[in-house]
Design a protein around this motif. Structure first.
Motif, short mmCIF file in Angstrom:
data_model
loop_
_atom_site.label_atom_id
_atom_site.label_comp_id
_atom_site.label_asym_id
_atom_site.label_seq_id
_atom_site.Cartn_x
_atom_site.Cartn_y
_atom_site.Cartn_z
N MET A 1 59.12 -16.15 -116.32
CA MET A 1 60.50 -15.66 -116.43
C MET A 1 61.43 -16.78 -116.89
O MET A 1 62.33 -16.59 -117.70
CB MET A 1 60.95 -15.12 -115.07
N SER A 3 60.67 -19.49 -118.73
CA SER A 3 60.48 -19.84 -120.13
C SER A 3 61.00 -18.73 -121.04
O SER A 3 61.57 -19.00 -122.10
CB SER A 3 59.00 -20.11 -120.43
N PHE A 4 60.80 -17.46 -120.62
CA PHE A 4 61.28 -16.35 -121.45
C PHE A 4 62.81 -16.36 -121.53
O PHE A 4 63.39 -16.19 -122.61
CB PHE A 4 60.80 -15.02 -120.87
N SER A 5 63.47 -16.58 -120.40
CA SER A 5 64.94 -16.63 -120.39
C SER A 5 65.45 -17.79 -121.21
O SER A 5 66.43 -17.66 -121.96
CB SER A 5 65.45 -16.73 -118.95
N MET A 7 63.89 -19.25 -123.74
CA MET A 7 63.66 -18.94 -125.15
C MET A 7 64.67 -17.91 -125.66
O MET A 7 65.12 -18.00 -126.81
CB MET A 7 62.23 -18.43 -125.34
N LEU A 8 65.02 -16.95 -124.81
CA LEU A 8 65.99 -15.94 -125.21
C LEU A 8 67.35 -16.56 -125.48
O LEU A 8 67.97 -16.28 -126.53
CB LEU A 8 66.10 -14.88 -124.12
N TRP A 9 67.80 -17.42 -124.56
CA TRP A 9 69.10 -18.04 -124.76
C TRP A 9 69.08 -19.06 -125.89
O TRP A 9 70.09 -19.26 -126.58
CB TRP A 9 69.59 -18.68 -123.47
#
Length: 333
Positions: A1, A3-5, A7-9
């Protein structure tokens, strides 16, 4: 979660910066056409219209930062952008043109204002406080410079008459500048593009600052560090694009005028507008590492231009200074 957040930002940051740069590019192009229609001298277009247009990312992101309670981003953005303008952009112009001469007759005064704006910024934030009084003084400095640039220069292509033809024979750069043609009718399309671009500039600036805040929280890095490096580089891309285009067209004077005007605009207008909205938070790392590098670059630029020319070797030296600044900022050196 996590790393995904992150990468999203990070993706939002890159996308918002891209839109910010593209919208500024469209605005600058439209504003330049409006300036040509009004008959401004190409150097005046560089130090006023183009410089303000290419500095809109810094202004928009700084206003957004203050409104989002992230005012420490403002000084980092201004200082980082000025450092990038001097070391990276002037370096690119010098490297591309081997050696170019600066022939504009009033450059000496512009350089003095350029130097003064940097010193005033250092004095204003040296006590780690940028008050409303400092902000209004900065705005006053920009108004003085703007009036000087518009009123004290031979700023119309039409009024130059025979002297322009004579100067063009003596100065190839001036001849290139005078190739700009004034349109017969008011460029309504350019005005519309400028207005729409401003809307995109503001919206993308909001997301840029929000993404910087999120990324700094994930990486536990100060927002001011991201601002002085990544945001400053991204918001300086319009100046870089203008410099590359102007140099390739054989008009490096506009590139130099753009850097001068952009840095003065950053020190006076960006800091002034943001500081007038609210008191700015001054981060210690900017005082310790950013301001000395900016001041050193400003003085070096001032000294290098005293002979009214830049060589490729001086440009390469500017690249070295920029590499040193980034290395010191992130403890690579």
């Amino acid at each position: 979660m996590f790393s995904f957040s992150l990468m999203l930002w990070a993706a939002i940051f890159v996308l918002s910066l891209f839109i910010l740069v593209q919208a500024s590019d469209y605005f600058t192009d439209a504003a330049e056409r409006l300036g040509i229609f009004l008959g401004f001298h190409p150097f005046i277009i560089g130090v006023t219209i183009v410089a303000i247009g290419t500095s809109l990312p810094e202004l928009a992101s700084s206003i957004a930062a203050v409104l989002q309670q992230s005012s420490e981003v403002v000084l980092g953005n201004v200082v980082g952008s000025n450092i990038t303008n001097i070391f990276l952009i002037v370096g690119v112009a010098s490297a591309m043109s081997r050696k170019f001469k600066i022939t504009y007759h009033s450059l000496k005064v512009d350089l003095q204002i350029f130097l003064s704006s940097a010193f005033l910024l250092c004095l204003a934030v040296g006590d780690r406080d940028f008050s409303a009084g400092d902000a209004w003084l900065s705005l006053g400095g920009f108004i003085i410079y703007l009036l000087y640039a518009v009123l004290s220069h031979p700023n119309t292509l039409e009024t130059s008459g025979e002297s322009s033809e004579r100067d063009a024979e003596e100065d190839p750069a001036e001849d290139t500048a005078n190739c700009l043609k004034k349109p017969d009718r008011f460029p309504v399309k350019s005005l519309a593009i400028a207005i729409v671009s401003l809307i995109f500039i503001w919206g993308s600036a909001e997301y840029t600052i929000e993404s910087v805040t999120k990324i700094s929280e994930f990486l536990q890095i100060g927002k001011e560090v991201i601002a002085i490096s990544a945001v400053a580089f991204g918001t300086s891309l319009p100046e870089l694009i203008v410099t590359i285009v102007a140099t390739r067209k054989g008009n490096p004077e506009m590139a130099v005028g753009n850097v001068l005007g952009s840095n003065i605009f950053n020190c006076f207008a960006v800091m002034g507008v943001a500081g007038a909205i609210d008191n700015l938070e001054i981060a210690p790392v900017i005082i310790a590492e950013g301001l000395p590098a900016m001041l050193a670059g400003t003085i070096l630029f001032f000294l290098t231009t005293q002979n009214k020319q830049f060589s490729r070797w001086e440009g390469l030296l500017f690249f070295v200074f920029y590499g040193w600044f980034i290395g010191e900022l992130f403890d690579f050196l």
